[in-house]
Enzyme design. Structure first.
Site, PDB file in Angstrom:
ATOM      1  N   SER A   1       4.413  -0.330  -4.141  1.00 21.85           N
ATOM      2  CA  SER A   1       4.072  -1.912  -4.474  1.00 21.85           C
ATOM      3  C   SER A   1       2.612  -1.673  -4.048  1.00 21.85           C
ATOM      4  CB  SER A   1       4.435  -2.342  -2.976  1.00 21.85           C
ATOM      5  OG  SER A   1       3.630  -1.889  -1.729  1.00 21.85           O
ATOM      6  N   LYS A   2       1.622  -2.717  -4.263  1.00 15.46           N
ATOM      7  CA  LYS A   2       0.650  -3.207  -5.092  1.00 15.46           C
ATOM      8  C   LYS A   2      -0.032  -2.775  -4.062  1.00 15.46           C
ATOM      9  CE  LYS A   2       1.137  -6.287  -8.269  1.00 15.46           C
ATOM     10  NZ  LYS A   2       0.563  -8.403  -8.520  1.00 15.46           N
ATOM     11  N   ARG A   3       0.317  -2.655  -2.206  1.00 15.57           N
ATOM     12  CA  ARG A   3      -0.096  -2.456  -1.218  1.00 15.57           C
ATOM     13  C   ARG A   3      -1.103  -0.583  -0.994  1.00 15.57           C
ATOM     14  NH1 ARG A   3       3.635  -6.246   0.283  1.00 15.57           N
ATOM     15  NH2 ARG A   3       5.382  -3.881   1.051  1.00 15.57           N
TER      16      ARG A   3
ATOM     17  N   ALA B   1      -2.288   0.140  -3.574  1.00 14.95           N
ATOM     18  CA  ALA B   1      -2.771   0.855  -4.737  1.00 14.95           C
ATOM     19  C   ALA B   1      -4.428   1.928  -3.722  1.00 14.95           C
ATOM     20  CB  ALA B   1      -3.497  -0.993  -5.104  1.00 14.95           C
TER      21      ALA B   1
END
Length: 497
Positions: A258-260, A262
């Site tokens: 997920s983008k979390r 990143a």
């Protein structure tokens, strides 16, 4: 088997709600490959109906990311085409026309329930441990009465009227037939109270009007796949081939990426956002090669692909629905392969911006001489700064401790450096052919290893314990600069002795 002689029409339809991540890049790539393989059309469509999550910079980042990957589209908001507009926010009236058509045919209805009522129903269902769903209150309102309430301006949405009996069978190209009981499919909202259509309607209408033949999208759309098929069938339209791609897992293989994550990845020099890879020193050719193989394979051993290779070899039959862990070690491997695949002038121009960003003045002629020495040694383009920055420095100040090889004292290292200086001063130049033979003779004379003697010389002239080939580097640095640097090293060693 897919008939690849028949041109397809495919679309990449991102929502500009954030940064372009690897999953979007892979979806765009597969669309592009299938279009180019079949001589078909690749369309860019911006699905920007979710105005609450809309990010003003997102569309341009999507376009920049696709261009960087080497993907060009035949139709889109920036290039036009016969089926525009290509932004959904500009197609509101089109969707309303088709939504009303569904209402008139009995496949959709106006719903006047307030958000407060819907929340109360949802809480009651949860208390009964039921899956939250619309309870159908407005489903059976007389159509004439509903039309009058709409005409009076009463706030409403439009819901799709899902059949209550029977089953819906859909076909995913990777997973085969999927059967769902209709009672489990909710009466989804297809047009919001502000008149904007939701994805469930808008994408189906656009795919039909734009004559899309194949739809690549993420596996997260599988739960609403039956709904989308029902909407298409309610209009009596031809269904495109649906391909729901595998999900990306975290590098550990545990859990969906997920983008979390990143921010944590960036600490290690990695990212999941396409436009970051350029600044991290990755080649678009390598990223394309890498993401192509996360969900597709040609055979059980071929790994290196250029874009022309992928266009030739890509097939829907090679796609795999199994989740794919993001493997950054594999990306580094591919990047190294693609760096070494570049022609030298191309390679030199690709590393040049990283040297300039580090503050160096770079002459193209000099860089071309350096390129063959460093090209086999780089994993990412930004490695050039640490590997070759010394070529562009006026002064080198080596770490004195690094000038003392294992097994020698500072005084002994200083003596080796002095003898090396004597040899180099006696030479007309420091090219490999001229300098290496007498320096190897010095190694023999001193009774030391080449690693010890050349290690002192390497640190003296490059400031590094690891560098491109020593004598080839010295030739580029130049005799006078090399002598000056060795003298500086002797001073440092004598100060330690």
């Amino acid at each position: 088997m897919t008939d690849y002689s028949k041109p397809v029409r495919v679309r990449f339809a991102p929502s500009p709600t954030g940064r372009m991540h690897l999953g979007s890049g892979r979806t765009a790539l597969y669309n592009y490959l299938l279009a180019r393989k079949t001589g078909g059309q690749f369309i860019l469509r911006i699905e920007d109906t979710d105005q609450k999550r809309y990010v003003p910079t997102a569309e341009q980042e999507l376009i920049d990311g696709m261009h960087w990957l080497g993907l060009q589209w035949d139709e889109g908001p920036d290039v036009g085409g016969p089926y525009g507009p290509y932004r959904q926010s500009e197609r509101k009236d089109i969707y309303l026309h088709y939504a009303r058509q569904l209402v008139e045919s009995g496949h959709a209805y106006y719903c006047f329930c307030t958000p407060e009522r819907l929340e109360k129903v949802r809480q009651e269902q949860q208390a009964r441990k039921e899956q939250p769903h619309y309870d159908g209150t407005c489903r059976n309102i007389d159509p004439d009465e509903a039309a009058r309430r709409v005409a009076r301006g009463e706030r409403h949405v439009i819901r799709f009227k899902t059949p209550r009996e029977g089953v819906t069978v859909v076909r995913d190209l990777l997973r085969g037939e999927i059967t769902v009981e209709n009672r489990l499919i909710d009466d989804y909202v297809i047009v919001k109270s502000d008149g904007l259509a939701l994805y469930h309607l808008a994408a189906m209408v656009d795919d039909h009007l734009m004559k899309i033949t194949h739809v690549f999208r993420g596996a997260e759309w599988l739960p609403t796949f039956p709904l989308h098929a029902l909407i298409i069938r309610a209009f009596g339209w031809q269904e495109p081939e649906f391909i729901h791609l595998s999900v990306f897992l975290k590098p550990s293989g545990k859990g969906k990426m997920s983008k979390r994550e990143a921010a944590d990845l960036m600490k290690d020099g990695y990212s999941i956002f396409v436009t970051d890879f350029k600044d991290l020193g990755y080649l678009p050719e390598a990223v394309v090669n890498w993401i192509a193989l996360m969900g597709w394979s040609y055979d059980d051993h071929t790994e290196f692909f250029t874009m022309p290779d992928l266009i030739e070899k890509f097939s829907l039959e090679g796609l795999n629905p199994s989740p794919a862990a993001i493997n950054f070690t594999k990306l580094d491997h591919f990047n190294g392969l693609h760096i070494r695949h570049l022609a030298l002038p191309d390679f030199a121009q690709r590393v040049k911006p990283f040297l300039i960003s580090a503050g160096y003045t770079v002459e193209d002629e000099k860089l071309l001489r350096i390129a063959p020495l460093i090209q086999p040694r780089l994993t990412t383009l930004d490695d050039v700064v640490a590997m070759a920055g010394f070529f562009f420095k006026d002064e080198i100040v080596p770490d004195p401790a690094a000038l003392v090889p294992k097994g020698l004292t500072p005084a002994e290292a200083a003596q080796v450096a002095r003898r090396s200086l004597e040899v180099l001063e006696s030479l007309s130049d420091v090219s490999p052919a001229v300098a290496e033979p007498p320096m190897r003779a010095l190694v023999e004379e001193l009774g030391l290893s080449a690693g010890q003697v050349f290690g002192i010389l390497r640190v003296a002239v490059t400031g590094q314990t690891v560098s491109p080939p020593l004598f080839e580097s010295m030739e580029i640095i130049g005799r006078d600069t090399c002598l000056k640097r060795v003298r500086r090293a002797i001073e440092l060693l004598e100060a330690m002795a």
